[in-house]
Design an enzyme around this catalytic site. Sequence first.
Site, mmCIF file in Angstrom:
data_model
loop_
_atom_site.group_PDB
_atom_site.id
_atom_site.type_symbol
_atom_site.label_atom_id
_atom_site.label_comp_id
_atom_site.label_asym_id
_atom_site.label_seq_id
_atom_site.Cartn_x
_atom_site.Cartn_y
_atom_site.Cartn_z
ATOM 1 C CE LYS A 94 -3.847 -2.342 2.310
ATOM 2 N NZ LYS A 94 -3.183 -3.642 2.522
ATOM 3 C CE LYS A 136 -7.161 -0.256 1.191
ATOM 4 N NZ LYS A 136 -7.447 -0.943 -0.104
ATOM 5 N NE ARG A 173 -4.087 -9.739 -6.994
ATOM 6 C CZ ARG A 173 -3.685 -10.243 -5.826
ATOM 7 N NH1 ARG A 173 -3.102 -11.429 -5.790
ATOM 8 N NH2 ARG A 173 -3.868 -9.543 -4.727
ATOM 9 N NE ARG A 213 -9.156 -10.410 -5.999
ATOM 10 C CZ ARG A 213 -8.156 -9.962 -5.241
ATOM 11 N NH1 ARG A 213 -7.390 -10.810 -4.587
ATOM 12 N NH2 ARG A 213 -7.909 -8.672 -5.137
ATOM 13 N NE ARG A 250 -13.881 -8.529 4.569
ATOM 14 C CZ ARG A 250 -13.586 -9.305 5.611
ATOM 15 N NH1 ARG A 250 -12.406 -9.209 6.182
ATOM 16 N NH2 ARG A 250 -14.469 -10.168 6.065
ATOM 17 C CG ASP A 256 -5.559 -6.466 -5.631
ATOM 18 O OD1 ASP A 256 -5.404 -7.462 -6.357
ATOM 19 O OD2 ASP A 256 -5.321 -6.468 -4.408
ATOM 20 C CD GLU A 294 -3.984 -4.044 -1.118
ATOM 21 O OE1 GLU A 294 -3.282 -5.077 -1.186
ATOM 22 O OE2 GLU A 294 -4.843 -3.870 -0.234
ATOM 23 C CG ASN A 351 -1.286 -7.588 -3.506
ATOM 24 O OD1 ASN A 351 -1.517 -7.508 -2.317
ATOM 25 N ND2 ASN A 351 -2.127 -7.160 -4.441
#
Length: 309
Positions: free
Chosen positions: A126, A161, A211, A225, A233, A273, A282, A284
């Site tokens: 992040k 978050k 994703r 997703r 979420r 994402d 994000e 990752n």
Amino acid sequence: MTLTVACQMDPLDKINIAGDSTFALMLKAQARGHRLFYYPPEALNYSNGRVWAKAWPVEVRADPKDHFTLGDPVNLDLGEEADVVLMRQDPPFDLGYITATHILERISDRTVILNDPAQVRNAPEKMFVLDYARYMPPTLITRSYDEARAFLDTHGSIVVKPLHGNGGKAIFKIDSDGQNLSSLIEVFNNAYREPHMVQAFLPDIAKGDKRIVLVDGEVAGAINRLPGKGEIRSNLAVGGSAEKTELTGTEREICAAMGPELKKRGLIFVGIDVIGGKWLTEINVTSPTGIVAIDKFNGTDSSGMIWDA
């Protein structure tokens, strides 16, 4: 060429092999004739320039009732006896995680480490994404209730978050009335020493959170997703479901913008994402997932692409 592969990961007996990306990488490595070892991150040791771990030779198989067999443990010299280290333990991205990157960095001139430990340390999910703020939704990083309240008043509903969370854990939506915002900031400030991430809520999350996996800077594939009933979420780890998808023009632009930098940093396996086809949330790099579902829907071989890279 036969490689010796050391897998630094969470306990093998706890993983869900049906969707676990690390297990998919292990299966592919074994199928290519590579020799596998398993060890948890707390097994790392350093002395006089040498890095080693108490590691178990392991054989893996796609049997949910009996998916691995361990051999007798050995002290595996990761700088001299391993060709590749998969640094695949899940966050939290805490001092333990950071220390593991410092230790593994000592051998990165001799052993391929996926992903590069120094760059993993320098690119928390992040924070690294802020380099691409032009693609992000309105974002605030703060510990201040007053700043969060002002942000809420500007943008309406928001999402709060942890800055170093993972897997969709502890993500909260606060509506425009601000109910519970002060309590949430209080709880977060007691639970975490670092600031928190606050973002404008994107209603498009109801349509899914995409994703996209990049391998050595190139797009390998994507899944959409979908959040479960009553959820915002969409992470598969918290009950989201996956569906086949294609990239939008903006998503391809995002991937093209960051691809060369990922390659330059040695971030071979990355998952980003994107919401609503345009909002990057994000990047990752610690232990990205998604390749099992991507390959299932698209008939691709993401694990093979990663080993090729």
